[in-house]
Design a protein around this motif. Structure first.
Motif, PDB file in Angstrom:
ATOM      1  N   GLU A   1     -65.746  69.112 -14.884  1.00 41.42           N
ATOM      2  CA  GLU A   1     -65.275  67.735 -14.885  1.00 41.42           C
ATOM      3  C   GLU A   1     -64.057  67.609 -13.973  1.00 41.42           C
ATOM      4  O   GLU A   1     -63.181  68.476 -13.961  1.00 41.42           O
ATOM      5  CB  GLU A   1     -64.905  67.319 -16.308  1.00 41.42           C
ATOM      6  CG  GLU A   1     -64.488  65.879 -16.418  1.00 41.42           C
ATOM      7  CD  GLU A   1     -64.114  65.504 -17.841  1.00 41.42           C
ATOM      8  OE1 GLU A   1     -63.201  64.660 -17.985  1.00 41.42           O
ATOM      9  OE2 GLU A   1     -64.727  66.033 -18.778  1.00 41.42           O
TER      10      GLU A   1
ATOM     11  N   THR B   1     -67.517  65.922  -4.998  1.00 42.74           N
ATOM     12  CA  THR B   1     -67.529  65.315  -6.316  1.00 42.74           C
ATOM     13  C   THR B   1     -68.867  64.626  -6.529  1.00 42.74           C
ATOM     14  O   THR B   1     -69.331  63.884  -5.657  1.00 42.74           O
ATOM     15  CB  THR B   1     -66.388  64.282  -6.449  1.00 42.74           C
ATOM     16  OG1 THR B   1     -65.139  64.943  -6.234  1.00 42.74           O
ATOM     17  CG2 THR B   1     -66.386  63.622  -7.817  1.00 42.74           C
TER      18      THR B   1
ATOM     19  N   ARG C   1     -70.800  61.938  -8.815  1.00 46.28           N
ATOM     20  CA  ARG C   1     -70.518  60.854  -9.751  1.00 46.28           C
ATOM     21  C   ARG C   1     -71.441  60.937 -10.962  1.00 46.28           C
ATOM     22  O   ARG C   1     -72.633  61.205 -10.823  1.00 46.28           O
ATOM     23  CB  ARG C   1     -70.687  59.501  -9.067  1.00 46.28           C
ATOM     24  CG  ARG C   1     -69.704  59.292  -7.920  1.00 46.28           C
ATOM     25  CD  ARG C   1     -69.831  57.920  -7.304  1.00 46.28           C
ATOM     26  NE  ARG C   1     -71.203  57.638  -6.879  1.00 46.28           N
ATOM     27  CZ  ARG C   1     -71.720  56.425  -6.769  1.00 46.28           C
ATOM     28  NH1 ARG C   1     -70.985  55.356  -7.038  1.00 46.28           N
ATOM     29  NH2 ARG C   1     -72.951  56.252  -6.362  1.00 46.28           N
ATOM     30  N   SER C   2     -70.864  60.749 -12.142  1.00 49.04           N
ATOM     31  CA  SER C   2     -71.621  60.662 -13.392  1.00 49.04           C
ATOM     32  C   SER C   2     -72.565  61.849 -13.578  1.00 49.04           C
ATOM     33  O   SER C   2     -73.671  61.702 -14.083  1.00 49.04           O
ATOM     34  CB  SER C   2     -72.424  59.349 -13.428  1.00 49.04           C
ATOM     35  OG  SER C   2     -73.040  59.151 -14.668  1.00 49.04           O
TER      36      SER C   2
ATOM     37  N   ARG D   1     -70.488  59.909 -19.793  1.00 51.43           N
ATOM     38  CA  ARG D   1     -70.791  60.360 -18.437  1.00 51.43           C
ATOM     39  C   ARG D   1     -69.479  60.508 -17.680  1.00 51.43           C
ATOM     40  O   ARG D   1     -68.606  59.637 -17.741  1.00 51.43           O
ATOM     41  CB  ARG D   1     -71.677  59.352 -17.698  1.00 51.43           C
ATOM     42  CG  ARG D   1     -72.990  59.025 -18.348  1.00 51.43           C
ATOM     43  CD  ARG D   1     -73.979  60.144 -18.407  1.00 51.43           C
ATOM     44  NE  ARG D   1     -74.142  60.848 -17.151  1.00 51.43           N
ATOM     45  CZ  ARG D   1     -74.979  61.887 -17.001  1.00 51.43           C
ATOM     46  NH1 ARG D   1     -75.699  62.310 -18.011  1.00 51.43           N
ATOM     47  NH2 ARG D   1     -75.072  62.484 -15.853  1.00 51.43           N
ATOM     48  N   ARG D   2     -69.341  61.630 -16.953  1.00 53.30           N
ATOM     49  CA  ARG D   2     -68.103  61.900 -16.229  1.00 53.30           C
ATOM     50  C   ARG D   2     -68.428  62.446 -14.838  1.00 53.30           C
ATOM     51  O   ARG D   2     -69.454  63.087 -14.637  1.00 53.30           O
ATOM     52  CB  ARG D   2     -67.241  62.910 -16.989  1.00 53.30           C
ATOM     53  CG  ARG D   2     -66.843  62.423 -18.384  1.00 53.30           C
ATOM     54  CD  ARG D   2     -66.154  63.515 -19.168  1.00 53.30           C
ATOM     55  NE  ARG D   2     -65.904  63.122 -20.552  1.00 53.30           N
ATOM     56  CZ  ARG D   2     -64.783  62.591 -21.007  1.00 53.30           C
ATOM     57  NH1 ARG D   2     -63.796  62.330 -20.176  1.00 53.30           N
ATOM     58  NH2 ARG D   2     -64.639  62.292 -22.277  1.00 53.30           N
ATOM     59  N   ASP D   3     -67.510  62.198 -13.907  1.00 54.32           N
ATOM     60  CA  ASP D   3     -67.647  62.768 -12.570  1.00 54.32           C
ATOM     61  C   ASP D   3     -67.331  64.260 -12.632  1.00 54.32           C
ATOM     62  O   ASP D   3     -66.541  64.704 -13.473  1.00 54.32           O
ATOM     63  CB  ASP D   3     -66.683  62.096 -11.599  1.00 54.32           C
ATOM     64  CG  ASP D   3     -66.989  60.618 -11.385  1.00 54.32           C
ATOM     65  OD1 ASP D   3     -68.091  60.170 -11.762  1.00 54.32           O
ATOM     66  OD2 ASP D   3     -66.118  59.913 -10.845  1.00 54.32           O
ATOM     67  N   CYS D   4     -67.945  65.022 -11.732  1.00 57.01           N
ATOM     68  CA  CYS D   4     -67.650  66.449 -11.721  1.00 57.01           C
ATOM     69  C   CYS D   4     -67.488  66.959 -10.299  1.00 57.01           C
ATOM     70  O   CYS D   4     -68.022  66.410  -9.344  1.00 57.01           O
ATOM     71  CB  CYS D   4     -68.719  67.249 -12.467  1.00 57.01           C
ATOM     72  SG  CYS D   4     -70.226  67.616 -11.553  1.00 57.01           S
TER      73      CYS D   4
END
Length: 197
Positions: free
Chosen positions: A133, A153, A155-156, A164-167
């Motif tokens: 994350e 990165t 997204r989602s 849901r998170r960016d990683c």
């Protein structure tokens, strides 16, 4: 396949079983591990038991996930956990956490290098991916010190406890550690980022 054991000068990487359940449960009570990984939170004794008695042995048996407990050389003091999960042909994703009392010693970096080299030389893996994350700088520091190259990165791309998170995503290739690939690799030529067609 049967679990394998890997060693370094400072560490023993071995599978975990029922006798490690209490150590896993105790380590994962750390709020940072629960915050930055996708493990259940709160982390209950039955989660640790399911991990050591079912998830880990099943992963080795069906070749989907190769989990190593990271221990000091005597093999009883747990310093962290590392898994290589198969994502596609020739691609595995590394995930890890470190016990709070053992952070800052480079153990996870050392274990990541060792497990990745094993995957390259014994599992026909040509790419080990690391994802975390956005904001998990401790995980990125370990991956970067292991030689991973940040790629960007997504997204989602992570679902952490229903959100849901960016990683971030990074990779390690056999050539990064002086090893040949099992399949030929043809890097893309350098091209302008916005070419007109």
């Amino acid at each position: 396949m049967d679990p394998v054991t890997l060693t370094t000068d400072r560490l023993l990487l071995r599978t975990v079983g029922p006798h490690d359940t209490d150590a896993v449960y105790a380590a994962v009570q750390d709020p940072d591990i629960q915050r930055w990984t996708t493990i259940p939170s709160p982390y209950l004794p039955e989660h640790a038991e399911g991990f050591t008695t079912q998830l880990v042995p099943d992963g080795w048996a069906n070749g989907s996930m190769f989990t190593f407990g990271v221990f000091l050389p005597e093999g009883e003091e747990l310093v962290g956990m590392l898994a290589l999960t198969r994502r596609s042909l020739g691609v595995s994703e590394v995930g890890f956490w470190a016990d709070k009392a053992h952070r800052g010693n480079g153990y996870i970096t050392e274990a990541t290098i060792t497990a990745s080299r094993w995957a390259f030389t014994h599992m026909s893996v040509d790419r080990v991916e690391w994802r975390a994350e956005v904001g998990n700088t401790a995980s990125w520091t370990a991956a970067e010190r292991a030689g991973f190259t940040m790629e960007g990165t997504l997204r989602s791309a992570i679902n952490n406890k229903g959100v849901r998170r960016d990683c971030w995503v990074a990779s390690l290739l056999p050539s990064d550690v002086g090893l040949p690939s099992s399949a030929p690799y043809l890097p893309a030529p350098d091209t302008p980022s916005h070419s007109a067609t």
